[in-house]
Write a protein that holds these residues in place. Sequence first.
Motif, PDB file in Angstrom:
ATOM      1  N   ALA A   1      45.005  38.046  39.467  1.00  9.17           N
ATOM      2  CA  ALA A   1      43.933  36.947  38.101  1.00  9.17           C
ATOM      3  C   ALA A   1      42.462  37.850  39.075  1.00  9.17           C
ATOM      4  O   ALA A   1      41.900  37.638  38.454  1.00  9.17           O
ATOM      5  N   MET A   2      42.769  38.429  39.843  1.00 10.69           N
ATOM      6  CA  MET A   2      41.214  38.505  40.483  1.00 10.69           C
ATOM      7  C   MET A   2      40.586  39.302  39.962  1.00 10.69           C
ATOM      8  O   MET A   2      39.844  40.021  39.978  1.00 10.69           O
ATOM      9  N   SER A   3      42.403  40.309  39.308  1.00 12.76           N
ATOM     10  CA  SER A   3      41.310  41.092  37.956  1.00 12.76           C
ATOM     11  C   SER A   3      40.239  40.875  36.987  1.00 12.76           C
ATOM     12  O   SER A   3      38.998  41.791  36.179  1.00 12.76           O
ATOM     13  N   LEU A   4      40.001  39.648  36.983  1.00 10.62           N
ATOM     14  CA  LEU A   4      38.353  39.090  36.243  1.00 10.62           C
ATOM     15  C   LEU A   4      37.345  39.119  37.117  1.00 10.62           C
ATOM     16  O   LEU A   4      36.262  39.420  36.373  1.00 10.62           O
ATOM     17  N   LEU A   5      37.583  39.597  38.222  1.00 13.02           N
ATOM     18  CA  LEU A   5      36.505  39.823  38.939  1.00 13.02           C
ATOM     19  C   LEU A   5      36.326  41.087  39.639  1.00 13.02           C
ATOM     20  O   LEU A   5      35.353  41.846  40.675  1.00 13.02           O
ATOM     21  N   ARG A   6      36.895  41.775  38.962  1.00 17.26           N
ATOM     22  CA  ARG A   6      36.866  43.651  39.078  1.00 17.26           C
ATOM     23  C   ARG A   6      35.587  43.696  38.453  1.00 17.26           C
ATOM     24  O   ARG A   6      34.624  43.470  37.502  1.00 17.26           O
TER      25      ARG A   6
ATOM     26  N   CYS B   1      57.418  46.282  38.551  1.00 14.60           N
ATOM     27  CA  CYS B   1      57.642  44.725  39.373  1.00 14.60           C
ATOM     28  C   CYS B   1      56.698  44.540  40.723  1.00 14.60           C
ATOM     29  O   CYS B   1      55.781  45.628  41.062  1.00 14.60           O
ATOM     30  N   PHE B   2      55.048  43.478  40.305  1.00 18.71           N
ATOM     31  CA  PHE B   2      54.408  43.115  41.462  1.00 18.71           C
ATOM     32  C   PHE B   2      54.478  42.131  42.097  1.00 18.71           C
ATOM     33  O   PHE B   2      55.052  40.954  42.053  1.00 18.71           O
ATOM     34  N   THR B   3      53.704  42.268  43.311  1.00 20.19           N
ATOM     35  CA  THR B   3      53.594  40.648  44.462  1.00 20.19           C
ATOM     36  C   THR B   3      52.341  39.944  44.331  1.00 20.19           C
ATOM     37  O   THR B   3      51.370  40.892  43.673  1.00 20.19           O
ATOM     38  N   ASP B   4      52.715  38.112  44.507  1.00 25.78           N
ATOM     39  CA  ASP B   4      51.714  38.175  43.228  1.00 25.78           C
ATOM     40  C   ASP B   4      51.142  36.547  44.547  1.00 25.78           C
ATOM     41  O   ASP B   4      52.511  36.131  45.155  1.00 25.78           O
ATOM     42  N   MET B   5      50.408  36.413  44.803  1.00 24.28           N
ATOM     43  CA  MET B   5      49.557  35.233  45.989  1.00 24.28           C
ATOM     44  C   MET B   5      48.284  34.237  45.601  1.00 24.28           C
ATOM     45  O   MET B   5      47.090  35.151  45.309  1.00 24.28           O
ATOM     46  N   TYR B   6      48.897  33.757  44.910  1.00 23.30           N
ATOM     47  CA  TYR B   6      47.152  33.391  43.934  1.00 23.30           C
ATOM     48  C   TYR B   6      47.208  31.321  43.797  1.00 23.30           C
ATOM     49  O   TYR B   6      48.409  30.798  44.609  1.00 23.30           O
ATOM     50  N   PHE B   7      46.443  30.848  42.785  1.00 22.01           N
ATOM     51  CA  PHE B   7      46.572  30.274  42.752  1.00 22.01           C
ATOM     52  C   PHE B   7      46.842  29.248  40.940  1.00 22.01           C
ATOM     53  O   PHE B   7      47.370  30.569  40.511  1.00 22.01           O
TER      54      PHE B   7
ATOM     55  N   GLY C   1      50.786  48.213  48.537  1.00 20.01           N
ATOM     56  CA  GLY C   1      50.418  47.698  47.214  1.00 20.01           C
ATOM     57  C   GLY C   1      48.655  48.116  46.965  1.00 20.01           C
ATOM     58  O   GLY C   1      48.541  48.797  47.703  1.00 20.01           O
ATOM     59  N   THR C   2      48.262  47.705  46.096  1.00 20.73           N
ATOM     60  CA  THR C   2      47.039  47.929  45.692  1.00 20.73           C
ATOM     61  C   THR C   2      46.205  46.706  45.823  1.00 20.73           C
ATOM     62  O   THR C   2      44.680  47.158  46.157  1.00 20.73           O
ATOM     63  N   ASP C   3      46.537  44.903  46.955  1.00 19.51           N
ATOM     64  CA  ASP C   3      45.616  43.602  46.643  1.00 19.51           C
ATOM     65  C   ASP C   3      44.964  43.830  45.050  1.00 19.51           C
ATOM     66  O   ASP C   3      45.347  44.614  44.002  1.00 19.51           O
ATOM     67  N   GLY C   4      44.200  42.936  45.227  1.00 21.53           N
ATOM     68  CA  GLY C   4      43.454  42.395  43.884  1.00 21.53           C
ATOM     69  C   GLY C   4      42.390  44.263  43.622  1.00 21.53           C
ATOM     70  O   GLY C   4      41.837  44.415  44.733  1.00 21.53           O
ATOM     71  N   ALA C   5      41.994  43.703  41.820  1.00 19.20           N
ATOM     72  CA  ALA C   5      41.598  44.244  41.804  1.00 19.20           C
ATOM     73  C   ALA C   5      39.835  44.360  41.890  1.00 19.20           C
ATOM     74  O   ALA C   5      39.140  44.891  41.466  1.00 19.20           O
ATOM     75  N   SER C   6      39.839  43.506  42.503  1.00 22.69           N
ATOM     76  CA  SER C   6      37.849  42.859  42.940  1.00 22.69           C
ATOM     77  C   SER C   6      37.638  43.685  44.132  1.00 22.69           C
ATOM     78  O   SER C   6      36.336  43.339  44.706  1.00 22.69           O
ATOM     79  N   SER C   7      38.945  44.395  44.163  1.00 24.10           N
ATOM     80  CA  SER C   7      38.870  44.871  46.527  1.00 24.10           C
ATOM     81  C   SER C   7      39.197  46.259  46.373  1.00 24.10           C
ATOM     82  O   SER C   7      40.195  46.877  47.573  1.00 24.10           O
ATOM     83  N   ASN C   8      39.558  46.793  44.973  1.00 28.56           N
ATOM     84  CA  ASN C   8      40.329  48.021  44.705  1.00 28.56           C
ATOM     85  C   ASN C   8      39.361  49.353  43.893  1.00 28.56           C
ATOM     86  O   ASN C   8      39.431  50.314  44.666  1.00 28.56           O
ATOM     87  N   ASN C   9      39.638  49.653  43.108  1.00 32.97           N
ATOM     88  CA  ASN C   9      39.603  48.214  41.441  1.00 32.97           C
ATOM     89  C   ASN C   9      39.973  48.356  41.088  1.00 32.97           C
ATOM     90  O   ASN C   9      40.067  48.452  39.473  1.00 32.97           O
TER      91      ASN C   9
ATOM     92  N   ILE D   1      57.112  49.223  42.665  1.00 29.49           N
ATOM     93  CA  ILE D   1      56.559  48.338  43.175  1.00 29.49           C
ATOM     94  C   ILE D   1      55.423  47.630  44.512  1.00 29.49           C
ATOM     95  O   ILE D   1      55.300  48.415  45.215  1.00 29.49           O
ATOM     96  N   ASN D   2      54.921  47.490  43.607  1.00 29.68           N
ATOM     97  CA  ASN D   2      53.194  47.215  43.974  1.00 29.68           C
ATOM     98  C   ASN D   2      53.467  45.675  45.201  1.00 29.68           C
ATOM     99  O   ASN D   2      54.302  44.435  44.278  1.00 29.68           O
ATOM    100  N   THR D   3      53.711  45.491  46.712  1.00 26.75           N
ATOM    101  CA  THR D   3      54.170  44.754  47.144  1.00 26.75           C
ATOM    102  C   THR D   3      52.905  43.915  47.850  1.00 26.75           C
ATOM    103  O   THR D   3      53.257  43.060  48.741  1.00 26.75           O
ATOM    104  N   HIS D   4      51.579  43.889  47.424  1.00 27.74           N
ATOM    105  CA  HIS D   4      50.651  42.928  47.399  1.00 27.74           C
ATOM    106  C   HIS D   4      49.601  43.001  46.491  1.00 27.74           C
ATOM    107  O   HIS D   4      48.574  44.484  46.491  1.00 27.74           O
ATOM    108  N   GLY D   5      48.980  42.014  45.992  1.00 30.13           N
ATOM    109  CA  GLY D   5      47.865  41.610  45.102  1.00 30.13           C
ATOM    110  C   GLY D   5      48.155  40.350  45.027  1.00 30.13           C
ATOM    111  O   GLY D   5      48.310  39.254  45.596  1.00 30.13           O
TER     112      GLY D   5
END
Lengths: 435, 435
Positions: B69-74, B120-126, B297-305, B62-66
């Motif tokens: 869609a920022m995987s586009l910015l990986r 299961c993942f958590t998402d905050m985006y547009f 959480g992993t956060d977005g793939a632009s900052s992990n990656n 269970i990924n609690t933060h991410g």
Amino acid sequence: MVRMLIRDVLYFTNNEGSFELGYAIVQDGKFVTLKPGTCDSPVYEFDDVIWGKGMLILPGFINTHGHAAMSLLRGYADDLPLQTWLSDYIWPAEETLTANDIAVGSQLAMMEMLETGTTCFTDMYFHMEEVAQTVVNSGMRAVLGSALLSTLPDSDEKLQAAVAFVKDFQGAGQGRIVTTMAPHSPYTCSPEYMKKIMGQAHKLNVMVQIHLSETRSENKEIKQQYGVSPTIFLRNSGLLSQRVLVAHAIYLDDQDIDILAHHDVHVAHNPGSNLKLGSGVAPVISMMARKMHVGLGTDGASSNNKLDMYEEMRLVALLHKGALEYPTAISASEALYMATEGGANALFLPKGFGTLEIGAPADFQLLDVSGPRYQPADRLLSHVVYASHAGDVRRVFVAGKELYRNGEFLTIDKQRITFEVNQIVRKFPQNKCRS
Amino acid sequence: MVRMLIRDVLYFTNNEGSFELGYAIVQDGKFVTLKPGTCDSPVYEFDDVIWGKGMLILPGFINTHGHAAMSLLRGYADDLPLQTWLSDYIWPAEETLTANDIAVGSQLAMMEMLETGTTCFTDMYFHMEEVAQTVVNSGMRAVLGSALLSTLPDSDEKLQAAVAFVKDFQGAGQGRIVTTMAPHSPYTCSPEYMKKIMGQAHKLNVMVQIHLSETRSENKEIKQQYGVSPTIFLRNSGLLSQRVLVAHAIYLDDQDIDILAHHDVHVAHNPGSNLKLGSGVAPVISMMARKMHVGLGTDGASSNNKLDMYEEMRLVALLHKGALEYPTAISASEALYMATEGGANALFLPKGFGTLEIGAPADFQLLDVSGPRYQPADRLLSHVVYASHAGDVRRVFVAGKELYRNGEFLTIDKQRITFEVNQIVRKFPQNKCRS
């Protein structure tokens, strides 16, 4: 003359991460071609043709510090204070290990290293003749030394055996084995013993590997006993007069780093092990600022608990950014260098090792980069360092010979070793999962 | 009634790492049996029979933060100072993203999460409606919220849209979607806007997710603007009166932690992202000492990656040992808990989520533990946390439905998404590999 073609494979054309689709030719264990495009020669001119579609060719990783047979102790008494872990668990278990046990444990470690893309590893342990024989049989490359401690009752015999080991195994396995002298650490070798070891190292002209300043308590102990830092203790014992690789090197002050840099001492940095044991974070950025050669190591599987250079490569790139609150500390390019050519340099290997250069030994891995974590596709170097995992390693070669392919070990009997490992560990005292 | 048998599978019988060989039965998307030994019922009574030989059944992660869609910015502009990275690269690229682009990027992220064992993942985006639709189609479970910033010109319309999103999607996908309100952070939401958001959160009775104290500069900025810490700013804005999940929570003092603990605020800890961006190390041990609920959480793939919970699970177990020089900081058992049941608790999900308990939703993964890194075989929990990698995940199920099997995505078109991702990124400004 054995010729192999690797076609339709991706490769980096510089260390900035530019890449091309092209082909490589390996001849008698060395790279003779690496070019963009398609090979003109007909495929029937080759003894073997590998289709690299969807794969990236990378140098095999070079693991600059470890104790392979300690994979027998993987997960044995995790998450304990260091001294309890050592005295109540690790040392009593190690006392039960025979030469054959160590050979079995080393093969378990080699399987894990091979399937995670490592082609050359460093080892410091006991019964090194048996370890070397398993390396010869496995086809891997290794830098080996018998651990020497003056605290053991038979330390002089051990030194003689270490000398004999160097004489017997230097260059064994068609040159795949490099031998070293391996005094264990400042806190386990007296100055007199150090001097004897160094006398032999000079006579044999071999590299010296040693643990250095792994914990605060080591520094404190050496300070109490000799009035100086472990680094100065090594210098005073004449150890820095030879090619030297120090492992860990966490608790160094600026003067220590200057001394090590001045003597061109090389460093094996073990980020995973240093975290797991609660040791701390080595001042790698300061070492790099002084142009010191720093390679990456996994340490033994009892303190990591994996022998996976993909993990160390990512960790070195992440850890120093976070620890120093400095997001440009170590780039992806620098991390990949440390895991490959930088590791070869740290081990004083000849130029070409850890690269795909023409004339370099064909020690390489094919990484499947077709999965989602390698997208978007134009940022491959970043993905290899930050987003990859070792499960994408498909094939691994040393000196042009294939040792691992898609889950199969071509030179090690996985079934037998797995069985024997689980027989051996039954005799460990207090054996239980401590997680 | 759909019944599935998973036979000859290993499972943990307690959180100390004891394990058995046994079988599980899933009926209509829930676990109804998990027992040692062999199932008495004949296999023809089941709609599906899975042979788990050599595999361990684990709850899906269970990924609690991410920000999927920022995987586009990986890999887009790695290794830069935070402010340059954001203003010169990330924000200009994000401005070009359409709702469809975000749907494509979210599917790229879901593929990576599925193949690394996350259910299961958590998402905050547009454009959260489009994200939610891709989640419904993928079969995954997700906790979703539209990012709200008062710094945007249309912030009131965005809030209305966020409310509409909650009304439209709460419980969508047969209950697999949970909606939230998602004010972005203390430094992008005015106190007045926070109050409006919280009014809606109370009315709708949904959880609130927000970034908190990710950097020193955020704390400084809030202190300058409001004279208090970001935590106190949130309390003063009435935010802590609802179920709240804060992400990052790095720069907290003891008073902040006391306030968060007092209000039963839950935390999404993102060790990989916090290192990569040079943000620092969150005081997770202090939070755990106060019995706070902390997920990973992993956060977005632009900052992990990467979006790989195996990586975060290992990192949380290693990082705090090293950072605090405290080898017993977080045990393997605690790390696995944080990635599974602890994550479910952090997200305020009902009891049973993140477990294999009878009655729990059958969200699970099968991990191949036959490789060398899982030897010696008697210390499986340690190996799962410290030695595994996500390449060993073979099959992943959500609510009893298989979504991933041996490299194949059963609900997402990998070929199409991979193609579209690489079309989308062409329009990003200054697009080049920065590694």
